[in-house]
Design a protein around this motif. Sequence first.
Motif, PDB file in Angstrom:
ATOM      1  N   VAL A  83      37.836  38.414  48.894  1.00  0.00           N
ATOM      2  CA  VAL A  83      36.581  39.218  47.617  1.00  0.00           C
ATOM      3  C   VAL A  83      37.615  39.486  46.567  1.00  0.00           C
ATOM      4  O   VAL A  83      37.378  39.488  45.441  1.00  0.00           O
ATOM      5  CB  VAL A  83      36.448  40.572  48.217  1.00  0.00           C
ATOM      6  N   TRP A  84      38.786  40.182  46.886  1.00  0.00           N
ATOM      7  CA  TRP A  84      39.745  40.827  45.995  1.00  0.00           C
ATOM      8  C   TRP A  84      39.784  39.905  44.379  1.00  0.00           C
ATOM      9  O   TRP A  84      40.358  39.526  43.518  1.00  0.00           O
ATOM     10  CB  TRP A  84      40.948  41.721  46.580  1.00  0.00           C
ATOM     11  N   GLY A  85      40.255  38.439  45.281  1.00  0.00           N
ATOM     12  CA  GLY A  85      40.171  37.299  44.780  1.00  0.00           C
ATOM     13  C   GLY A  85      39.337  37.546  43.584  1.00  0.00           C
ATOM     14  O   GLY A  85      39.922  37.362  42.135  1.00  0.00           O
ATOM     15  N   VAL A  86      38.547  37.141  44.340  1.00  0.00           N
ATOM     16  CA  VAL A  86      37.123  37.390  42.891  1.00  0.00           C
ATOM     17  C   VAL A  86      37.120  37.679  42.124  1.00  0.00           C
ATOM     18  O   VAL A  86      36.827  38.116  40.555  1.00  0.00           O
ATOM     19  CB  VAL A  86      35.926  37.286  44.319  1.00  0.00           C
ATOM     20  N   LEU A  87      37.455  39.354  42.330  1.00  0.00           N
ATOM     21  CA  LEU A  87      37.538  41.103  41.841  1.00  0.00           C
ATOM     22  C   LEU A  87      38.379  40.758  40.515  1.00  0.00           C
ATOM     23  O   LEU A  87      38.097  40.818  39.166  1.00  0.00           O
ATOM     24  CB  LEU A  87      37.764  42.186  42.255  1.00  0.00           C
ATOM     25  N   LYS A  88      39.708  40.445  40.469  1.00  0.00           N
ATOM     26  CA  LYS A  88      40.671  39.958  39.878  1.00  0.00           C
ATOM     27  C   LYS A  88      40.127  38.693  39.000  1.00  0.00           C
ATOM     28  O   LYS A  88      40.566  38.638  37.452  1.00  0.00           O
ATOM     29  CB  LYS A  88      41.905  39.465  40.676  1.00  0.00           C
TER      30      LYS A  88
END
Length: 165
Positions: free
Chosen positions: A90-95
Amino acid sequence: MKVTEMDSPCGKITLAATENGLCQLLFGGYEQNAVKIQAWMVKRNIGREIDREDEYFARIKEELQEYFQGDRRTFSFPVDLYGTPFQKNVWGVLKRIPYGETQSYKQVATAIHAPKAVRAVGSANNQNPLPIIIPCHRVIGSNGSMVGYGGGLDKKKMLLELEGA
Protein backbone atom coordinates in the motif's frame (compact mmCIF):
# COMPACT_ATOMS: atom_id res chain seq x y z
CA MET A 1 17.65 5.17 17.40
CA LYS A 2 18.35 8.78 16.58
CA VAL A 3 15.70 11.48 17.05
CA THR A 4 15.28 15.18 16.51
CA GLU A 5 12.52 17.75 16.26
CA MET A 6 11.76 20.44 13.73
CA ASP A 7 9.22 23.19 13.34
CA SER A 8 6.90 23.06 10.34
CA PRO A 9 3.67 24.64 9.13
CA CYS A 10 2.01 21.55 10.67
CA GLY A 11 3.52 22.37 14.04
CA LYS A 12 6.41 20.57 15.68
CA ILE A 13 7.48 17.30 14.03
CA THR A 14 9.57 14.51 15.57
CA LEU A 15 11.88 12.57 13.27
CA ALA A 16 13.33 9.17 14.20
CA ALA A 17 15.90 7.13 12.29
CA THR A 18 17.88 3.95 12.47
CA GLU A 19 21.34 3.75 10.94
CA ASN A 20 19.57 2.68 7.71
CA GLY A 21 17.39 5.76 7.34
CA LEU A 22 14.36 7.70 8.50
CA CYS A 23 11.82 5.33 10.02
CA GLN A 24 9.27 7.62 11.70
CA LEU A 25 7.83 11.09 11.21
CA LEU A 26 5.50 11.97 14.05
CA PHE A 27 3.38 15.07 14.49
CA GLY A 28 4.18 16.79 17.77
CA GLY A 29 7.34 17.26 19.79
CA TYR A 30 9.62 14.59 21.17
CA GLU A 31 8.20 14.75 24.69
CA GLN A 32 4.75 14.07 23.24
CA ASN A 33 6.05 11.12 21.19
CA ALA A 34 8.74 9.56 23.41
CA VAL A 35 6.55 6.75 24.76
CA LYS A 36 5.25 5.94 21.27
CA ILE A 37 8.81 5.77 19.90
CA GLN A 38 9.93 3.51 22.78
CA ALA A 39 6.98 1.15 22.22
CA TRP A 40 7.68 1.09 18.47
CA MET A 41 11.32 0.16 19.13
CA VAL A 42 10.42 -2.61 21.57
CA LYS A 43 7.85 -4.08 19.17
CA ARG A 44 10.48 -4.25 16.42
CA ASN A 45 13.29 -5.40 18.72
CA ILE A 46 15.42 -2.39 17.79
CA GLY A 47 16.67 -1.72 21.31
CA ARG A 48 15.82 0.98 23.79
CA GLU A 49 18.51 3.63 23.42
CA ILE A 50 17.44 6.95 21.94
CA ASP A 51 19.95 9.67 21.11
CA ARG A 52 19.04 13.26 20.30
CA GLU A 53 21.19 13.90 17.26
CA ASP A 54 20.38 16.94 15.14
CA GLU A 55 23.35 16.69 12.75
CA TYR A 56 22.25 13.32 11.34
CA PHE A 57 18.95 14.87 10.24
CA ALA A 58 20.32 17.98 8.48
CA ARG A 59 19.56 16.74 4.96
CA ILE A 60 16.14 15.38 5.94
CA LYS A 61 15.17 18.67 7.58
CA GLU A 62 16.41 20.61 4.56
CA GLU A 63 14.32 18.53 2.16
CA LEU A 64 11.24 18.80 4.39
CA GLN A 65 11.65 22.59 4.58
CA GLU A 66 11.93 22.70 0.78
CA TYR A 67 8.71 20.67 0.58
CA PHE A 68 6.90 23.04 2.95
CA GLN A 69 8.13 26.01 0.88
CA GLY A 70 6.70 24.41 -2.27
CA ASP A 71 10.15 23.81 -3.78
CA ARG A 72 10.33 20.00 -3.45
CA ARG A 73 7.97 17.30 -4.67
CA THR A 74 9.92 14.12 -3.85
CA PHE A 75 12.44 13.13 -1.20
CA SER A 76 15.87 11.61 -1.77
CA PHE A 77 17.04 10.59 1.71
CA PRO A 78 17.07 6.92 2.76
CA VAL A 79 14.14 5.46 4.67
CA ASP A 80 13.95 2.34 6.81
CA LEU A 81 10.39 1.02 6.55
CA TYR A 82 8.95 -1.46 9.00
CA GLY A 83 5.59 -3.00 8.15
CA THR A 84 3.81 -6.07 6.85
CA PRO A 85 4.12 -6.99 3.18
CA PHE A 86 0.55 -5.72 2.66
CA GLN A 87 1.33 -2.38 4.34
CA LYS A 88 4.51 -1.95 2.30
CA ASN A 89 2.54 -2.71 -0.87
CA VAL A 90 0.00 0.00 0.00
CA TRP A 91 2.75 2.46 0.95
CA GLY A 92 4.45 1.79 -2.38
CA VAL A 93 1.26 2.84 -4.18
CA LEU A 94 0.98 5.96 -2.01
CA LYS A 95 4.50 6.99 -3.00
CA ARG A 96 3.41 6.92 -6.66
CA ILE A 97 0.48 9.33 -6.18
CA PRO A 98 1.79 12.48 -7.86
CA TYR A 99 2.35 15.67 -5.93
CA GLY A 100 -0.79 17.79 -5.98
CA GLU A 101 -3.09 14.90 -6.89
CA THR A 102 -5.35 12.64 -4.85
CA GLN A 103 -6.67 9.11 -5.13
CA SER A 104 -9.46 7.36 -3.28
CA TYR A 105 -8.96 4.42 -0.95
CA LYS A 106 -10.75 2.34 -3.60
CA GLN A 107 -8.27 3.44 -6.28
CA VAL A 108 -5.39 2.45 -4.01
CA ALA A 109 -7.04 -0.93 -3.31
CA THR A 110 -7.48 -1.48 -7.04
CA ALA A 111 -3.82 -0.54 -7.65
CA ILE A 112 -2.69 -3.33 -5.30
CA HIS A 113 -5.04 -5.76 -7.10
CA ALA A 114 -7.33 -6.06 -4.08
CA PRO A 115 -10.35 -3.89 -4.99
CA LYS A 116 -12.39 -5.13 -2.02
CA ALA A 117 -9.66 -4.32 0.50
CA VAL A 118 -10.68 -0.68 0.96
CA ARG A 119 -10.82 -0.94 4.77
CA ALA A 120 -7.48 -2.75 4.90
CA VAL A 121 -5.99 0.00 2.73
CA GLY A 122 -7.37 2.54 5.20
CA SER A 123 -5.77 0.64 8.05
CA ALA A 124 -2.40 0.48 6.26
CA ASN A 125 -2.70 4.19 5.53
CA ASN A 126 -3.31 4.82 9.24
CA GLN A 127 -0.19 2.81 10.14
CA ASN A 128 2.05 4.77 7.76
CA PRO A 129 5.17 5.61 9.79
CA LEU A 130 6.28 8.36 7.41
CA PRO A 131 3.40 10.72 6.66
CA ILE A 132 4.35 13.45 4.17
CA ILE A 133 7.26 11.29 2.91
CA ILE A 134 4.82 8.49 2.03
CA PRO A 135 1.97 10.83 1.13
CA CYS A 136 -1.04 9.25 2.81
CA HIS A 137 -2.59 12.71 2.95
CA ARG A 138 -3.24 12.34 -0.80
CA VAL A 139 -5.80 9.58 -0.17
CA ILE A 140 -9.41 10.75 0.10
CA GLY A 141 -12.88 9.25 0.20
CA SER A 142 -14.50 8.00 -3.03
CA ASN A 143 -16.86 10.98 -2.96
CA GLY A 144 -13.94 13.41 -2.71
CA SER A 145 -14.35 13.95 1.04
CA MET A 146 -11.46 14.36 3.42
CA VAL A 147 -11.57 11.30 5.63
CA GLY A 148 -9.10 9.98 8.15
CA TYR A 149 -5.63 11.29 8.79
CA GLY A 150 -3.49 10.30 11.75
CA GLY A 151 -2.21 13.86 12.12
CA GLY A 152 -5.72 15.31 12.02
CA LEU A 153 -7.86 16.50 9.15
CA ASP A 154 -6.60 20.06 9.59
CA LYS A 155 -3.06 18.89 8.73
CA LYS A 156 -4.32 16.82 5.80
CA LYS A 157 -6.17 19.84 4.43
CA MET A 158 -3.12 22.06 4.92
CA LEU A 159 -0.82 19.60 3.10
CA LEU A 160 -3.24 19.20 0.18
CA GLU A 161 -3.62 22.98 -0.10
CA LEU A 162 0.18 23.36 0.00
CA GLU A 163 0.38 20.98 -2.97
CA GLY A 164 -2.47 22.71 -4.79
CA ALA A 165 -4.68 19.62 -4.70
